[in-house]
Write an enzyme that holds these catalytic residues in place. Sequence first.
Site, PDB file in Angstrom:
ATOM      1  N   ARG A  59       0.864  -0.864   0.349  1.00  0.00           N
ATOM      2  CA  ARG A  59      -0.103   0.214  -0.168  1.00  0.00           C
ATOM      3  C   ARG A  59       0.941   1.395  -0.193  1.00  0.00           C
ATOM      4  O   ARG A  59       0.578   2.608  -0.707  1.00  0.00           O
ATOM      5  CB  ARG A  59      -1.222  -0.101   1.330  1.00  0.00           C
ATOM      6  CG  ARG A  59      -1.792  -1.078   1.205  1.00  0.00           C
ATOM      7  CD  ARG A  59      -3.099  -1.700   3.056  1.00  0.00           C
ATOM      8  NE  ARG A  59      -3.169   0.248   1.947  1.00  0.00           N
ATOM      9  CZ  ARG A  59      -4.134   0.654   3.609  1.00  0.00           C
ATOM     10  NH1 ARG A  59      -3.920  -0.483   4.985  1.00  0.00           N
ATOM     11  NH2 ARG A  59      -4.972   1.489   3.958  1.00  0.00           N
ATOM     12  N   HIS A 112      -5.252   8.506  12.184  1.00  0.00           N
ATOM     13  CA  HIS A 112      -5.009   6.607  12.116  1.00  0.00           C
ATOM     14  C   HIS A 112      -3.606   6.956  11.248  1.00  0.00           C
ATOM     15  O   HIS A 112      -3.084   5.648  10.846  1.00  0.00           O
ATOM     16  CB  HIS A 112      -5.771   5.915  11.387  1.00  0.00           C
ATOM     17  CG  HIS A 112      -6.955   5.870  11.665  1.00  0.00           C
ATOM     18  ND1 HIS A 112      -8.051   5.741  10.654  1.00  0.00           N
ATOM     19  CD2 HIS A 112      -7.212   6.257  12.750  1.00  0.00           C
ATOM     20  CE1 HIS A 112      -8.948   5.875  12.000  1.00  0.00           C
ATOM     21  NE2 HIS A 112      -9.401   6.302  12.958  1.00  0.00           N
ATOM     22  N   LEU A 205     -20.225   8.422  -1.464  1.00  0.00           N
ATOM     23  CA  LEU A 205     -21.150   7.116  -2.894  1.00  0.00           C
ATOM     24  C   LEU A 205     -22.727   6.915  -2.541  1.00  0.00           C
ATOM     25  O   LEU A 205     -23.739   7.254  -3.251  1.00  0.00           O
ATOM     26  CB  LEU A 205     -20.464   6.636  -3.381  1.00  0.00           C
ATOM     27  CG  LEU A 205     -20.564   6.270  -4.706  1.00  0.00           C
ATOM     28  CD1 LEU A 205     -20.176   6.913  -5.731  1.00  0.00           C
ATOM     29  CD2 LEU A 205     -19.865   4.511  -4.907  1.00  0.00           C
TER      30      LEU A 205
HETATM   31  C1  BV8 Z   1      -9.849   2.808  19.421  1.00  0.00           C
HETATM   32  C2  BV8 Z   1      -5.149   2.663   9.496  1.00  0.00           C
HETATM   33  C3  BV8 Z   1      -9.610   3.396  21.693  1.00  0.00           C
HETATM   34  C4  BV8 Z   1      -4.876   1.403   9.006  1.00  0.00           C
HETATM   35  C5  BV8 Z   1      -7.933   1.842  10.080  1.00  0.00           C
HETATM   36  C6  BV8 Z   1     -13.041  -3.953  20.543  1.00  0.00           C
HETATM   37  C7  BV8 Z   1     -11.365  -4.049  21.140  1.00  0.00           C
HETATM   38  C8  BV8 Z   1     -10.865  -2.877  20.826  1.00  0.00           C
HETATM   39  C9  BV8 Z   1     -11.456  -1.675  19.926  1.00  0.00           C
HETATM   40  C10 BV8 Z   1     -13.108  -1.640  19.370  1.00  0.00           C
HETATM   41  C11 BV8 Z   1     -13.586  -3.396  19.641  1.00  0.00           C
HETATM   42  N1  BV8 Z   1     -14.678  -2.742  18.771  1.00  0.00           N
HETATM   43  C12 BV8 Z   1     -15.085  -1.662  18.591  1.00  0.00           C
HETATM   44  C13 BV8 Z   1     -14.141  -0.790  18.574  1.00  0.00           C
HETATM   45  C14 BV8 Z   1     -13.399   0.456  17.936  1.00  0.00           C
HETATM   46  C15 BV8 Z   1     -12.356   0.045  16.377  1.00  0.00           C
HETATM   47  C16 BV8 Z   1     -13.744  -0.478  15.826  1.00  0.00           C
HETATM   48  O1  BV8 Z   1     -14.476   0.938  15.495  1.00  0.00           O
HETATM   49  N2  BV8 Z   1     -13.915  -0.933  15.160  1.00  0.00           N
HETATM   50  C17 BV8 Z   1     -14.797  -1.280  14.485  1.00  0.00           C
HETATM   51  C18 BV8 Z   1     -14.874  -2.615  13.071  1.00  0.00           C
HETATM   52  C19 BV8 Z   1     -16.346  -1.891  14.941  1.00  0.00           C
HETATM   53  N3  BV8 Z   1     -11.751   0.808  16.561  1.00  0.00           N
HETATM   54  C20 BV8 Z   1     -10.483   0.784  17.294  1.00  0.00           C
HETATM   55  O2  BV8 Z   1     -10.430  -0.106  17.237  1.00  0.00           O
HETATM   56  C21 BV8 Z   1      -9.845   2.614  17.137  1.00  0.00           C
HETATM   57  N4  BV8 Z   1      -9.108   2.782  18.289  1.00  0.00           N
HETATM   58  O3  BV8 Z   1     -11.136   2.708  19.568  1.00  0.00           O
HETATM   59  O4  BV8 Z   1      -9.087   3.252  20.600  1.00  0.00           O
HETATM   60  C22 BV8 Z   1     -10.178   5.030  22.196  1.00  0.00           C
HETATM   61  C23 BV8 Z   1     -11.156   5.022  21.047  1.00  0.00           C
HETATM   62  C24 BV8 Z   1     -11.965   6.178  21.464  1.00  0.00           C
HETATM   63  C25 BV8 Z   1     -11.117   7.254  21.916  1.00  0.00           C
HETATM   64  C26 BV8 Z   1      -9.542   7.127  22.265  1.00  0.00           C
HETATM   65  C27 BV8 Z   1      -9.076   5.101  22.034  1.00  0.00           C
HETATM   66  C28 BV8 Z   1      -9.373   2.870  16.170  1.00  0.00           C
HETATM   67  C29 BV8 Z   1      -9.618   2.130  15.093  1.00  0.00           C
HETATM   68  C30 BV8 Z   1      -8.600   2.741  13.376  1.00  0.00           C
HETATM   69  C31 BV8 Z   1      -8.378   1.418  12.750  1.00  0.00           C
HETATM   70  N5  BV8 Z   1      -7.486   1.972  11.470  1.00  0.00           N
HETATM   71  N6  BV8 Z   1      -6.998   2.434   9.248  1.00  0.00           N
HETATM   72  C32 BV8 Z   1      -5.276   1.545   8.072  1.00  0.00           C
HETATM   73  O5  BV8 Z   1      -5.193   2.327   6.517  1.00  0.00           O
HETATM   74  O6  BV8 Z   1      -4.265   0.212   6.954  1.00  0.00           O
HETATM   75  S1  BV8 Z   1      -9.636   1.724   9.877  1.00  0.00           S
HETATM   76  C33 BV8 Z   1      -9.678   2.685   8.590  1.00  0.00           C
HETATM   77  O7  BV8 Z   1     -11.230   1.621   7.688  1.00  0.00           O
HETATM   78  C34 BV8 Z   1      -9.719   3.559   7.767  1.00  0.00           C
HETATM   79  O8  BV8 Z   1      -8.661   4.270   8.401  1.00  0.00           O
HETATM   80  C35 BV8 Z   1     -10.960   3.816   8.028  1.00  0.00           C
HETATM   81  O9  BV8 Z   1     -11.164   4.717   9.465  1.00  0.00           O
HETATM   82  C36 BV8 Z   1     -12.392   3.042   8.646  1.00  0.00           C
HETATM   83  C37 BV8 Z   1     -12.983   3.162   7.848  1.00  0.00           C
HETATM   84  O10 BV8 Z   1     -12.679   2.663   7.009  1.00  0.00           O
HETATM   85  P1  BV8 Z   1     -13.440   4.424   5.435  1.00  0.00           P
HETATM   86  O11 BV8 Z   1     -12.734   5.713   5.277  1.00  0.00           O
HETATM   87  O12 BV8 Z   1     -14.705   5.126   5.813  1.00  0.00           O
HETATM   88  O13 BV8 Z   1     -13.663   3.439   4.405  1.00  0.00           O
HETATM   89  P2  BV8 Z   1     -14.991   2.216   4.227  1.00  0.00           P
HETATM   90  O14 BV8 Z   1     -14.319   1.232   2.566  1.00  0.00           O
HETATM   91  O15 BV8 Z   1     -15.380   1.448   5.053  1.00  0.00           O
HETATM   92  O16 BV8 Z   1     -15.828   3.452   3.341  1.00  0.00           O
HETATM   93  C38 BV8 Z   1     -15.313   3.511   1.694  1.00  0.00           C
HETATM   94  C39 BV8 Z   1     -16.316   4.919   1.557  1.00  0.00           C
HETATM   95  O17 BV8 Z   1     -16.988   5.563   0.654  1.00  0.00           O
HETATM   96  C40 BV8 Z   1     -17.937   4.021   1.092  1.00  0.00           C
HETATM   97  O18 BV8 Z   1     -19.384   4.096   2.565  1.00  0.00           O
HETATM   98  C41 BV8 Z   1     -18.133   4.357  -0.209  1.00  0.00           C
HETATM   99  O19 BV8 Z   1     -19.551   4.148  -0.220  1.00  0.00           O
HETATM  100  C42 BV8 Z   1     -18.092   5.927  -0.021  1.00  0.00           C
HETATM  101  N7  BV8 Z   1     -16.679   5.945  -1.798  1.00  0.00           N
HETATM  102  C43 BV8 Z   1     -15.543   4.685  -1.991  1.00  0.00           C
HETATM  103  N8  BV8 Z   1     -15.883   6.210  -3.589  1.00  0.00           N
HETATM  104  C44 BV8 Z   1     -16.662   6.975  -3.551  1.00  0.00           C
HETATM  105  C45 BV8 Z   1     -17.473   7.336  -2.416  1.00  0.00           C
HETATM  106  N9  BV8 Z   1     -17.320   8.326  -1.845  1.00  0.00           N
HETATM  107  C46 BV8 Z   1     -17.612   9.412  -2.978  1.00  0.00           C
HETATM  108  N10 BV8 Z   1     -16.726   9.148  -3.984  1.00  0.00           N
HETATM  109  C47 BV8 Z   1     -16.346   7.913  -4.240  1.00  0.00           C
HETATM  110  N11 BV8 Z   1     -15.926   7.992  -5.133  1.00  0.00           N
END
Ligand code: BV8
Length: 240
Positions: A59, A112, A205
């Site tokens: 990546r 992130h 989107l």
């Molecule tokens: C945290 C970096 C505590 C790496 C990423 C159990 C244990 C521990 C934590 C958790 C748990 N359960 C839940 C959690 C919280 C967890 C979480 O949210 N899990 C989810 C799965 C439920 N989060 C964490 O662990 C975070 N840390 O909670 O620590 C804390 C809490 C509060 C305050 C302080 C500390 C850390 C999460 C970070 C993970 N790292 N990325 C890497 O990139 O490899 S996440 C990664 O996916 C991205 O960074 C992004 O954040 C995330 C979501 O992705 P999107 O960017 O939204 O992309 P996606 O494909 O999903 O969507 C794209 C969108 O674009 C779509 O809607 C699509 O329709 C649209 N689109 C597509 N094409 C277009 C478009 N729109 C416009 N035009 C286009 N052409």
Amino acid sequence: MSDIRRILILTGAGISAESGIDTFRSAGGLWEKHRVEDVATPEGFARDPDLVLRFYDMRRERIQEVEPNPAHSALARLDALWRGEGRELLIVTQNVDDLHERAGARRLIHMHGEHLAAWCTACDRRHAWRDTLIERPPCPACGVPALRPDVVWFGEMPYRMGDIYQAVGTCDLFVSIGTSGAVYPAAGLVRDARAAGAATLELNLEPSQGTRWFDDARHGPASELVPEWVEELLSESRLG
Ligand code: BV8
């Protein structure tokens, strides 16, 4: 819109999709090829460091082959012009690519982390990094071959949350661009903005998982929606 002063913009993978960078959850997206647990958690890195280092090497190389698209350029233009008379702007990106910077955005937080940075788990220093990590290169500061991608994995604390919550709590307008609203705490920021009295707008989107929290939503490709919205805002504020 004309009484808007403080704007917070949250971006996700969707803003970089038209530059040719895979998103996470659309068909054929990054995660479909890998389980999150295997490539984006500290446990996955401990279990199979080579798999994770190769995933990020691939990546990191990819983002150096693509260009910013009109959505990145429009936000950079807004960043340049949205100044003076109490105007503030902050872009908080979930993305780890450098397309916002390359388009010219300055007021930017990578909550992130970033592909183009390596973090030494021996001495805790961070270094600009464009090459691969699979060969376990020595840390430029301490010499120990203990570098990992400087990205925030699941279960890890996102960067600069204090600054982000401060900006979200004082903004007049919160705009979410190209994110599915699937990952917290990023996905919860719109609710914090609403609680602070901000107007909220989603440019995506398709409706995101959090679309019900937005006052207004426009659906379509970011490369069309974002320039359109920026020009509207600038002309309403007599800045364009
Ligand atoms: C945290 C970096 C505590 C790496 C990423 C159990 C244990 C521990 C934590 C958790 C748990 N359960 C839940 C959690 C919280 C967890 C979480 O949210 N899990 C989810 C799965 C439920 N989060 C964490 O662990 C975070 N840390 O909670 O620590 C804390 C809490 C509060 C305050 C302080 C500390 C850390 C999460 C970070 C993970 N790292 N990325 C890497 O990139 O490899 S996440 C990664 O996916 C991205 O960074 C992004 O954040 C995330 C979501 O992705 P999107 O960017 O939204 O992309 P996606 O494909 O999903 O969507 C794209 C969108 O674009 C779509 O809607 C699509 O329709 C649209 N689109 C597509 N094409 C277009 C478009 N729109 C416009 N035009 C286009 N052409």
